[in-house]
Design an enzyme around this catalytic site. Sequence first.
Site, PDB file in Angstrom:
ATOM      1  CG  MET A   1       3.396   2.093  -9.188  1.00  0.00           C
ATOM      2  SD  MET A   1       4.956   1.862 -10.106  1.00  0.00           S
ATOM      3  CE  MET A   1       5.287   3.558 -10.605  1.00  0.00           C
TER       4      MET A   1
ATOM      5  CG  ASP B   1       2.184   4.047  -1.019  1.00  0.00           C
ATOM      6  OD1 ASP B   1       1.911   5.078  -1.640  1.00  0.00           O
ATOM      7  OD2 ASP B   1       1.675   3.773   0.080  1.00  0.00           O
TER       8      ASP B   1
ATOM      9  CG  PHE C   1      -3.820  -1.240   1.739  1.00  0.00           C
ATOM     10  CD1 PHE C   1      -4.517  -1.639   0.616  1.00  0.00           C
ATOM     11  CD2 PHE C   1      -4.380  -0.259   2.540  1.00  0.00           C
ATOM     12  CE1 PHE C   1      -5.743  -1.078   0.285  1.00  0.00           C
ATOM     13  CE2 PHE C   1      -5.603   0.306   2.223  1.00  0.00           C
ATOM     14  CZ  PHE C   1      -6.284  -0.089   1.097  1.00  0.00           C
TER      15      PHE C   1
END
Length: 497
Positions: free
Chosen positions: A44, A46, A105
Site C-alpha cells: 500500500m 498513497d 495511479f
Amino acid sequence: MIEKQQNEKEDKLTRARKYEQEKEEPQNAENRPAFHVTPPVGWMNDPNGFSLYQGEYHLFYQYHPYSTQWGPMHWGHCKTKDFVKWEQLPCALAPDTDYDGQGCFSGSAVEHEGKHILMYTSVRELGTEDGARVIRQTQSIAVGDGLNYTKIQQNPVITADVLPEGSSSIDFRDPRIWKEGNTFYSCIGSRNADDSGQIALFSSGDTETWKWEGIIDRCNNRYGKMWECPDFFTLEEKQVLIVSPQFMRAEGLEFHNGNNSIYFAGTFDRETKQFLREEAGSIDYGLDFYAPQTVETADGRRVMIAWMQSWDNYLTPEDFAWSGVMTIPRELSFKGNKLIQKPIRELEAYWKKEIVHKAVKLEKQAGEKMLDGIHGRIFDMTVECTGSDYRSFEIILAADSENRTSLIYDREKGTLTTDRTYSGLVHDLISTRSMVTEEHDGKISLRILMDKFTLEVFANDGEQAMTSLIYTPLCARDIRFSCDGTAEISVVMHELV
C-alpha cells in the site's frame, strides 16, 4: 473482441478480490496495528479518494495485492464512520484496460447525485523508443455505489495535450477533484518544460468533458521537482495548497532530502486562476510521511491522512504479508499562518484506563526512570517537561534490554529528535531526524500516539508533527524517562482500543 476485453477486466478485478480475501490475515492479527489502516495483503502507498459518501468516509489507496513491493497499481478500499475503526472492502480498481494497463495511479473522489465518482491517473505503455519504455499518464473516471465501480466509456477524460508547450506527458498525475455549485474542478500535478513542478486546473459540468483553466502555481525548481498529490482547499478563510515534491534537497531542519510533503497558505484569484502563496512549510518532520490527502467532514472539519512510509527507507519485515500504514487522521486548523494538526477527536471515545503522574522529578544522577503503569505499545500519552536546569530530556519508547526508540529534546539547541537506531533495524537505513521546537512558557509538551509499529508525535498542542515507523518486536514495551540535569515531568496516558 469486446466480450474478450470485458472478460479480461472482470478477471483482473475478480482475481485481486479473491486473492485479498484468501490471503488476508485477521484484522486483529498480532502484527497488525489496532487502529491504523493497513492493506489486507500486499503493498500500500498513497491514500486516494478520501471522501464522504452516503454518510460514511471512504478511503482508497495505491495497492499491489500480490507482493509487499510496489507493482502494477490497483485501488484498495476501506471505509469508516469514526476514522478509528475501519471496514475493509474489496479492491475497487484494477489495471484492466488499454489506457490504464500499466496502473491505476493516485486520485480522489467526490459524491454526486447518489453516485461515488473516482478520478484517477491512468497509465499506459505505448511501446519503446531507443530502448526506453514510452509511458503516458492521463486522467480517467470511474463511477460506483461505494462497493463496485465502472470505468466510463469516455476515458481517458484528460490528456497532457492541453498543457503548456514542453510540459511532460509522463509526469502528469494525481488529480484532486471537487465540486463548487454545478461545476467540478480538478487540479493535477504536472512537470513544466523547465523540469519543475506545476499544478494544472481543469473544470467540467459532468466529469466527462473537461476544460483547461490554466496553471494555478509552479515551483520554478524552488521546492523539489515534480509536485505529486496536490490538494487544494479552503481552511479558515485561507486557501491551502498541499503538494508532495520529489527530489528535494535539505534546507536546515525545515526540509529534508528526497520526498517531502509541504503546504502553502494564501489566496486564490478566481478571475486569473492564480494561487498567490506564502512561504512553504513542512507538514510533518518525521521519517515516514508522504502524499497527504484531506476530506471535509459532515460537521465542517478538514481532516488529513497520509501514507506512513518512505520511498527511500523500506522497513517492512520480510515475514510480513503486508506493507504500508496510514497515519491517524488529523484535524487541521491554523494558528496565525502555522498549520496545526491534532489526532482526530473521535479517538478519545476509545480511551481506556487513564494513568496520571504529576510533578515527577528527573535527575541526571538517577539515570533512566520508569513510572507505574506507563508502558505498552498501543496508547495515547501526553508528556510535559518543565525546568531551567537541564540540557536535554529523553523519552525512551518500545524498550527492553536490546531495543529502544528515543525522542530527545535538546533544550540548548531547541530541537526535538526521533532516533530509531536501536529499534531492531538490521539494515543501514536513515534512523534520525530533527525539528526545531520551541518551549512555551518554559514548557515543552509532546502528545505521543503509538500503535504497535507507528509513532506519531504532536509537539506543543499540534504546532508540529513527527511521524515514524518502528518495527521493534512487540515484546519491547518499556517506557523510560531521563534528562541531562534536573527537570520535572507530568504524564497522562490513555490505553487504547
